[in-house]
Write a protein that holds these residues in place. Structure first.
Motif, PDB file in Angstrom:
ATOM      1  N   LYS A  25     -23.257  22.438  12.073  1.00 30.10           N
ATOM      2  CA  LYS A  25     -22.721  23.801  12.154  1.00 30.10           C
ATOM      3  C   LYS A  25     -21.560  23.869  13.152  1.00 30.10           C
ATOM      4  CE  LYS A  25     -24.117  28.555  13.352  1.00 30.10           C
ATOM      5  NZ  LYS A  25     -23.190  29.193  12.417  1.00 30.10           N
ATOM      6  N   VAL A  26     -21.734  23.192  14.288  1.00 30.83           N
ATOM      7  CA  VAL A  26     -20.678  23.178  15.308  1.00 30.83           C
ATOM      8  C   VAL A  26     -19.409  22.537  14.752  1.00 30.83           C
ATOM      9  CG1 VAL A  26     -19.992  22.137  17.522  1.00 30.83           C
ATOM     10  CG2 VAL A  26     -22.234  23.221  17.296  1.00 30.83           C
ATOM     11  N   MET A  27     -19.571  21.431  14.031  1.00 29.33           N
ATOM     12  CA  MET A  27     -18.395  20.725  13.497  1.00 29.33           C
ATOM     13  C   MET A  27     -17.712  21.518  12.386  1.00 29.33           C
ATOM     14  SD  MET A  27     -19.572  16.696  13.626  1.00 29.33           S
ATOM     15  CE  MET A  27     -21.249  16.910  13.037  1.00 29.33           C
ATOM     16  N   GLU A  28     -18.511  22.267  11.617  1.00 27.16           N
ATOM     17  CA  GLU A  28     -17.939  23.062  10.520  1.00 27.16           C
ATOM     18  C   GLU A  28     -17.242  24.319  11.034  1.00 27.16           C
ATOM     19  OE1 GLU A  28     -21.170  23.878   7.882  1.00 27.16           O
ATOM     20  OE2 GLU A  28     -21.435  21.764   7.332  1.00 27.16           O
ATOM     21  N   ASP A  29     -17.832  24.938  12.054  1.00 25.61           N
ATOM     22  CA  ASP A  29     -17.299  26.222  12.525  1.00 25.61           C
ATOM     23  C   ASP A  29     -17.444  26.337  14.042  1.00 25.61           C
ATOM     24  OD1 ASP A  29     -16.368  28.815  12.698  1.00 25.61           O
ATOM     25  OD2 ASP A  29     -18.338  29.697  12.253  1.00 25.61           O
ATOM     26  N   PRO A  30     -16.599  25.628  14.789  1.00 26.54           N
ATOM     27  CA  PRO A  30     -16.744  25.634  16.253  1.00 26.54           C
ATOM     28  C   PRO A  30     -16.353  26.961  16.903  1.00 26.54           C
ATOM     29  CG  PRO A  30     -14.810  24.363  15.595  1.00 26.54           C
ATOM     30  CD  PRO A  30     -15.524  24.739  14.330  1.00 26.54           C
ATOM     31  N   GLU A  31     -15.719  27.846  16.145  1.00 29.72           N
ATOM     32  CA  GLU A  31     -15.219  29.099  16.723  1.00 29.72           C
ATOM     33  C   GLU A  31     -16.342  29.980  17.273  1.00 29.72           C
ATOM     34  OE1 GLU A  31     -12.013  29.957  17.243  1.00 29.72           O
ATOM     35  OE2 GLU A  31     -11.638  27.902  16.572  1.00 29.72           O
ATOM     36  N   PHE A  32     -17.557  29.800  16.750  1.00 28.06           N
ATOM     37  CA  PHE A  32     -18.645  30.676  17.203  1.00 28.06           C
ATOM     38  C   PHE A  32     -19.125  30.322  18.617  1.00 28.06           C
ATOM     39  CE2 PHE A  32     -21.260  27.117  15.958  1.00 28.06           C
ATOM     40  CZ  PHE A  32     -22.397  27.216  16.748  1.00 28.06           C
ATOM     41  N   LEU A  33     -18.692  29.170  19.134  1.00 26.19           N
ATOM     42  CA  LEU A  33     -19.147  28.747  20.462  1.00 26.19           C
ATOM     43  C   LEU A  33     -18.318  29.424  21.552  1.00 26.19           C
ATOM     44  CD1 LEU A  33     -19.748  24.874  20.308  1.00 26.19           C
ATOM     45  CD2 LEU A  33     -21.472  26.653  20.524  1.00 26.19           C
ATOM     46  N   ASN A  34     -18.928  30.367  22.255  1.00 30.33           N
ATOM     47  CA  ASN A  34     -18.241  30.881  23.437  1.00 30.33           C
ATOM     48  C   ASN A  34     -18.465  29.895  24.588  1.00 30.33           C
ATOM     49  OD1 ASN A  34     -20.821  31.378  24.495  1.00 30.33           O
ATOM     50  ND2 ASN A  34     -20.820  33.518  23.826  1.00 30.33           N
ATOM     51  N   LEU A  35     -17.857  30.155  25.723  1.00 38.97           N
ATOM     52  CA  LEU A  35     -17.926  29.197  26.829  1.00 38.97           C
ATOM     53  C   LEU A  35     -19.363  28.962  27.283  1.00 38.97           C
ATOM     54  CD1 LEU A  35     -16.687  27.375  28.957  1.00 38.97           C
ATOM     55  CD2 LEU A  35     -16.188  29.402  30.344  1.00 38.97           C
ATOM     56  N   LYS A  36     -20.122  30.030  27.392  1.00 39.64           N
ATOM     57  CA  LYS A  36     -21.511  29.896  27.850  1.00 39.64           C
ATOM     58  C   LYS A  36     -22.311  28.996  26.908  1.00 39.64           C
ATOM     59  CE  LYS A  36     -25.705  32.600  28.713  1.00 39.64           C
ATOM     60  NZ  LYS A  36     -26.350  33.924  28.580  1.00 39.64           N
ATOM     61  N   ASN A  37     -22.163  29.238  25.601  1.00 37.93           N
ATOM     62  CA  ASN A  37     -22.905  28.436  24.627  1.00 37.93           C
ATOM     63  C   ASN A  37     -22.412  26.994  24.573  1.00 37.93           C
ATOM     64  OD1 ASN A  37     -24.514  30.586  23.961  1.00 37.93           O
ATOM     65  ND2 ASN A  37     -23.339  31.171  22.145  1.00 37.93           N
ATOM     66  N   LEU A  38     -21.110  26.813  24.739  1.00 46.39           N
ATOM     67  CA  LEU A  38     -20.560  25.453  24.768  1.00 46.39           C
ATOM     68  C   LEU A  38     -21.179  24.648  25.907  1.00 46.39           C
ATOM     69  CD1 LEU A  38     -18.508  23.240  23.945  1.00 46.39           C
ATOM     70  CD2 LEU A  38     -16.857  24.351  25.477  1.00 46.39           C
ATOM     71  N   LEU A  39     -21.285  25.266  27.068  1.00 47.29           N
ATOM     72  CA  LEU A  39     -21.857  24.569  28.224  1.00 47.29           C
ATOM     73  C   LEU A  39     -23.322  24.208  27.985  1.00 47.29           C
ATOM     74  CD1 LEU A  39     -20.246  26.724  31.058  1.00 47.29           C
ATOM     75  CD2 LEU A  39     -19.717  24.332  30.532  1.00 47.29           C
ATOM     76  N   ILE A  40     -24.048  25.102  27.307  1.00 46.73           N
ATOM     77  CA  ILE A  40     -25.455  24.810  26.992  1.00 46.73           C
ATOM     78  C   ILE A  40     -25.543  23.640  26.017  1.00 46.73           C
ATOM     79  CG2 ILE A  40     -27.547  25.685  25.865  1.00 46.73           C
ATOM     80  CD1 ILE A  40     -26.799  28.481  26.939  1.00 46.73           C
ATOM     81  N   VAL A  41     -24.706  23.671  24.979  1.00 44.96           N
ATOM     82  CA  VAL A  41     -24.717  22.594  23.976  1.00 44.96           C
ATOM     83  C   VAL A  41     -24.401  21.248  24.634  1.00 44.96           C
ATOM     84  CG1 VAL A  41     -23.503  21.678  21.952  1.00 44.96           C
ATOM     85  CG2 VAL A  41     -24.199  24.083  22.012  1.00 44.96           C
TER      86      VAL A  41
END
Length: 291
Positions: A25-41
Motif C-alpha cells: 500500500k505504501v509503495m502504491e500510494d505513499p501520499e497518505f503517509l503524513n510525517l507522524k505515520n512515516l516515522l512510525i512505519v
C-alpha cells in the motif's frame, strides 16, 4: 493499521503478512503517509527487521522520497530517528544524511536533554552505517581490537568453561572483545582457511594472512529476536551485518537455551558451531526479506 503495527512493534512481534500488505500500500500510494505515520512505519519496519520480498529497492526509495518531502519541516530529533531507522535496515538516505550531518556539525543535534545519551548512540550507529554499508567499503586486512576485561560475566561462564574444555587452553580464544564502531563480541576464535583447525590467538595475531577465519560468538537474549522466532530484530541484524563486513563469521547463540544444556551438551554444541564449515556461510544475509 498503523496503530496495530505500532502495537506489534512494542511486543516485538513481526506479523509478516500484514507488514507485506501494508508495504504494498505504501509503495502504491505513499501520499497518505503524513510525517507522524512515516516515522512510525520507519521505526516499526526497522525494529522488526522487515523488508518486502523482491521489492527492497522500491520500498526504500518510496520511504526515502517521503522523508525528503518532509525535510524542510522535520525536527532535529525526528530526522535523527528517521535516518537511524533506514540505516538499521542497511539503506543510506543520502539527502537526509547530508542534512543530519550538517546539523551535527553545527552542534544542533545533541542538546542537553534527557535523551542526549540515546541520541549519541543513534548518531554513532548512523556514522558506522555510513562507513560499513557504503558500496565502497572493503573488508579490512586488520581490525584493531582490545580485550575489554578479563572478567567474564556469570552469564558467559558456562560458555567459557565449555570452550576451555573443547579447545584445551584459554589462549585458543578471546573473550569480551571490543571492536571499532563500538561493537563488542563475547568470544572470538580464529581458524585456518578450511575451518579445520583453531589457531592460538597469539599465533593468529602474528600472522597477517587474510586466509585466517575469524568467528564471533554472540550469546543473545530471546528479546533480541522477533517474538516466537529466530528472526533477529533490527539492531542485532545490523550488528551481525557489520561484523560480517569487518571479516567475522557471526554465530548467534540463544543464551537461554545454552544455559539449559548439560556441560557435555554445551561442549558438543560449540564444537558443531566451530567446525561446521557450512553452519554460518560468510555471505549470509542479515537484514532479511520477508519469509
Amino acid at each position: 493499521i498503523i496503530l496495530l503495527l505500532s502495537a506489534f512493534e512494542t511486543l516485538g512481534f513481526q506479523p509478516s503478512e500484514l507488514m507485506g500488505i501494508f508495504a504494498e500500500k505504501v509503495m502504491e500510494d505513499p501520499e497518505f503517509l503524513n510525517l507522524k505515520n512515516l516515522l512510525i512505519v520507519l521505526r516499526v519496519y526497522s525494529r522488526l527487521n522487515y523488508i518486502p520480498r523482491n521489492q527492497k529497492h522500491l520500498f526504500f526509495e518510496t520511504l526515502h522520497n517521503c522523508l525528503n518531502k518532509y525535510l524542510p519541516q522535520i525536527s532535529n530529533t525526528d530526522l535523527l530517528k528517521a535516518v537511524y531507522s533506514l540505516c538499521i535496515l542497511g539503506y543510506l538516505p543520502h539527502r537526509a544524511l547530508d542534512e543530519l550531518l550538517q546539523k551535527d556539525s553545527r552542534g544542533e543535534l545533541l542538546s542537553d536533554d534527557l535523551y542526549k545519551e540515546q541520541k549519541e548512540m543513534m548518531l554513532c550507529h548512523v556514522k558506522a552505517c555510513m562507513e560499513l554499508d557504503s558500496p565502497s567499503f572493503t573488508k579490512p586486512a586488520f581490525v584493531p581490537t582490545e580485550d575489554f576485561s578479563l572478567l567474564v560475566s556469570l552469564n558467559l561462564r558456562k560458555a567459557r568453561e565449555a570452550l576451555v574444555e573443547l579447545l584445551g587452553d584459554e589462549n585458543m580464544f578471546r573473550q569480551n572483545v571490543q571492536l571499532p564502531y563500538n561493537y563488542h563480541i563475547d568470544f572470538e576464535i580464529r581458524m585456518d582457511s578450511d575451518r579445520k583447525k583453531v589457531l592460538p590467538i597469539d599465533a593468529a595475531d602474528d600472522n597477517a594472512d587474510s586466509s585466517v577465519q575469524r568467528l564471533a560468538f554472540l550469546f543473545i537474549p530471546l528479546s533480541a529476536f522477533c517474538l516466537g522466532t529466530r528472526h533477529p530484530q533490527g539492531k542485532l541484524a545490523m550488528k551481525k551485518r557489520h561484523l560480517n563486513k569487518l571479516g567475522y563469521h557471526v554465530i548467534l547463540v540463544l543464551n537461554k537455551k545454552f544455559q539449559e544444556m548439560t556441560n557435555e551438551d554445551a561442549v558438543e554444541f560449540l564444537k558443531g558451531k566451530i567446525y561446521s564449515e557450512n553452519a554460518f556461510p560468510f555471505s549470509e544475509v542479515t537484514v532479511q526479506d520477508s519469509n
